[in-house]
Design an enzyme around this catalytic site. Structure first.
Site, PDB file in Angstrom:
ATOM      1  N   ARG A 248       1.078  -1.743  -0.830  1.00 51.53           N
ATOM      2  CA  ARG A 248      -0.034  -0.281   0.019  1.00 51.53           C
ATOM      3  C   ARG A 248       0.610   1.620  -0.133  1.00 51.53           C
ATOM      4  O   ARG A 248       2.213   1.346   0.659  1.00 51.53           O
ATOM      5  CB  ARG A 248      -0.877   0.262   1.722  1.00 51.53           C
ATOM      6  CG  ARG A 248      -2.213  -1.161   1.358  1.00 51.53           C
ATOM      7  CD  ARG A 248      -3.112  -0.610   0.374  1.00 51.53           C
ATOM      8  NE  ARG A 248      -4.641  -1.282   0.179  1.00 51.53           N
ATOM      9  CZ  ARG A 248      -4.624  -2.212  -0.602  1.00 51.53           C
ATOM     10  NH1 ARG A 248      -3.578  -2.345  -1.433  1.00 51.53           N
ATOM     11  NH2 ARG A 248      -5.913  -2.918  -0.312  1.00 51.53           N
ATOM     12  N   GLU A 277      -3.768   7.177  -4.791  1.00 52.40           N
ATOM     13  CA  GLU A 277      -3.680   6.686  -6.092  1.00 52.40           C
ATOM     14  C   GLU A 277      -4.775   7.564  -6.643  1.00 52.40           C
ATOM     15  O   GLU A 277      -5.991   6.883  -6.066  1.00 52.40           O
ATOM     16  CB  GLU A 277      -3.925   5.992  -6.282  1.00 52.40           C
ATOM     17  CG  GLU A 277      -2.907   5.311  -5.534  1.00 52.40           C
ATOM     18  CD  GLU A 277      -3.110   3.411  -5.401  1.00 52.40           C
ATOM     19  OE1 GLU A 277      -4.009   2.393  -5.801  1.00 52.40           O
ATOM     20  OE2 GLU A 277      -1.638   3.135  -5.317  1.00 52.40           O
ATOM     21  N   HIS A 295      -1.192  -0.038  -9.661  1.00 51.20           N
ATOM     22  CA  HIS A 295      -1.863  -0.931  -9.002  1.00 51.20           C
ATOM     23  C   HIS A 295      -2.088  -1.745  -9.856  1.00 51.20           C
ATOM     24  O   HIS A 295      -3.500  -2.133  -9.408  1.00 51.20           O
ATOM     25  CB  HIS A 295      -3.210  -0.354  -8.160  1.00 51.20           C
ATOM     26  CG  HIS A 295      -3.121  -0.490  -7.135  1.00 51.20           C
ATOM     27  ND1 HIS A 295      -4.137  -0.760  -5.836  1.00 51.20           N
ATOM     28  CD2 HIS A 295      -3.715  -2.064  -6.481  1.00 51.20           C
ATOM     29  CE1 HIS A 295      -3.323  -1.113  -4.642  1.00 51.20           C
ATOM     30  NE2 HIS A 295      -3.495  -1.957  -5.564  1.00 51.20           N
TER      31      HIS A 295
HETATM   32  C1  8YV Z   1      -6.728  -4.864  -5.502  1.00 52.87           C
HETATM   33  C2  8YV Z   1      -5.664  -5.049  -3.695  1.00 52.87           C
HETATM   34  O1  8YV Z   1      -6.792  -3.113  -5.783  1.00 52.87           O
HETATM   35  O2  8YV Z   1      -5.558  -6.921  -2.713  1.00 52.87           O
HETATM   36  C3  8YV Z   1      -5.767  -5.712  -2.739  1.00 52.87           C
HETATM   37  O3  8YV Z   1      -5.820  -5.477  -1.893  1.00 52.87           O
HETATM   38  O4  8YV Z   1      -4.725  -3.771  -3.160  1.00 52.87           O
HETATM   39  C4  8YV Z   1      -5.817  -5.193  -5.418  1.00 52.87           C
HETATM   40  O5  8YV Z   1      -5.541  -6.403  -5.448  1.00 52.87           O
HETATM   41  C5  8YV Z   1      -7.553  -4.303  -5.907  1.00 52.87           C
HETATM   42  O6  8YV Z   1      -8.804  -4.214  -4.897  1.00 52.87           O
HETATM   43  C6  8YV Z   1      -9.141  -5.480  -6.235  1.00 52.87           C
HETATM   44  O7  8YV Z   1     -10.254  -4.972  -6.048  1.00 52.87           O
END
Ligand code: 8YV
Length: 332
Positions: A248, A277, A295
């Site tokens: 993150r 982001e 991302h």
């Molecule tokens: C995606 C993510 O950005 O799984 C996570 O924590 O950051 C990601 O894989 C996203 O949430 C897909 O919905």
């Protein structure tokens, strides 16, 4: 497959013409997730933001909130949803959800662990190789006709280098397993040592950075890890060190990172995640030795489908009165 535009006053009906239960999308969800959810519910896309009056009318009936990895689901939003039973996150990370508040209200939180381990680990290795061998810059070099003027400068070797992994959960282990194929020496930092693992544990991130050529960050986000990668860690990683972040944006102090790169105190970085982001610090955009991706850690058709299936199965289970499949650890 998809239903007509939703509205609080016009619930969509099921095959037996019973109205499908309302579900609130807390943020703009991936189309895949939206479509799959609409087979089980009437999806209200960010109604709390787009139509507050309709939201007030609907709120008492909402039992499920759908979210993604980085979606914020605040205590304020939960307070407006007295019937809320489940927050289903399509993502392994759920740092945007106020889990303490959910627990206090007896609201279940689910996420999608495991199904994205390989993908995010592949991304981390890809970013490391890109940073070491400057593959994106090499591509730009050819396209710009620079090759016609002479060869590209030599880059550095990744095989056999020292890898530090910050966060040794499921994805951290998948990264380590791949790094073994590159004959990298591996050490890690986590909340506690994992004696079952054959790799060196460092209780301090600074100490880990000091003994690493590449430092890969794959720890959960949230208050507990905010700015864990600070100026001191970057200094310890050093002028030849490379930071890779697939966790993150909040885990890295971006201002300190920009300064370290500008001053040459840090060798390079490959970043898939950012604090705000989709905005990326302007200064990073102009740095040729920094690799930037939007991302995409889990962003393949196969993996996003698996994440979507799991997130939707959690919603379907809740709506059918069955136990959910993948509660977050705090809710187990
Ligand atoms: C995606 C993510 O950005 O799984 C996570 O924590 O950051 C990601 O894989 C996203 O949430 C897909 O919905």
């Amino acid at each position: 497959m998809s239903q007509p535009a939703d509205s609080a006053s016009a619930p969509v009906s099921g095959p037996d013409s019973a109205p499908l239960p309302p579900v609130l999308a807390a943020a703009r969800l991936a189309p895949l997730y939206q479509e799959a959810l609409r087979r089980h519910c009437t999806l209200h896309d960010r109604l709390h933001e787009t139509d507050p009056a309709a939201f007030v009318a609907l709120a008492p009936h909402i039992q499920v909130v759908a979210a993604q990895g980085e979606t914020r689901v605040s205590a304020e939003l939960m307070a407006q949803l007295p019937a809320l039973k489940l927050i289903s996150v399509m993502g392994v990370g759920y740092d945007g959800v106020d889990v303490a508040e959910a627990l206090r209200r007896g609201v279940m939180v689910t996420h999608t662990p495991d199904v994205l381990n390989d993908e995010v680990a592949d991304t981390a290795i890809g970013l490391m190789l890109c940073a070491a061998r400057q593959l994106p810059a090499a591509d730009r070099f050819v396209r710009a006709g620079e090759w016609l003027k002479g060869p590209m400068p030599l880059q550095r070797k990744m095989t056999g280098a020292r890898l530090g992994i910050v966060g040794m959960g499921r994805i951290g282990k998948a990264i380590a397993q791949r790094a073994l194929a590159f004959r990298m020496s591996i050490a890690y930092h986590a909340r506690s040592a994992k004696p079952e693992l054959p790799w060196d544990y460092e209780a301090s991130v600074v100490a880990l950075a000091a003994r690493s050529d590449f430092l890969v960050v794959i720890t959960p986000g949230g208050a507990g890890t905010r700015h864990l990668i600070n100026a001191e860690v970057l200094q310890a990683l050093g002028p030849k060190g490379v930071l890779v972040n697939v966790a993150r944006g909040s885990v890295v102090d971006e201002a300190a990172l920009v300064s370290a790169l500008q001053e040459g105190a840090l060798g390079g970085a490959a970043l898939d995640v950012f604090a705000d982001e989709p905005r990326v610090p302007e200064a990073l955009l102009g740095m040729p030795h920094v690799v930037l991706t939007p991302h995409i850690g889990s962003a393949t058709h196969e993996t996003r489908q698996a994440m979507c299936d799991l997130a939707v199965n959690n919603v379907a289970a809740q709506l059918a009165g069955r136990p959910v499949l993948t509660p977050v650890p705090e809710c187990r």
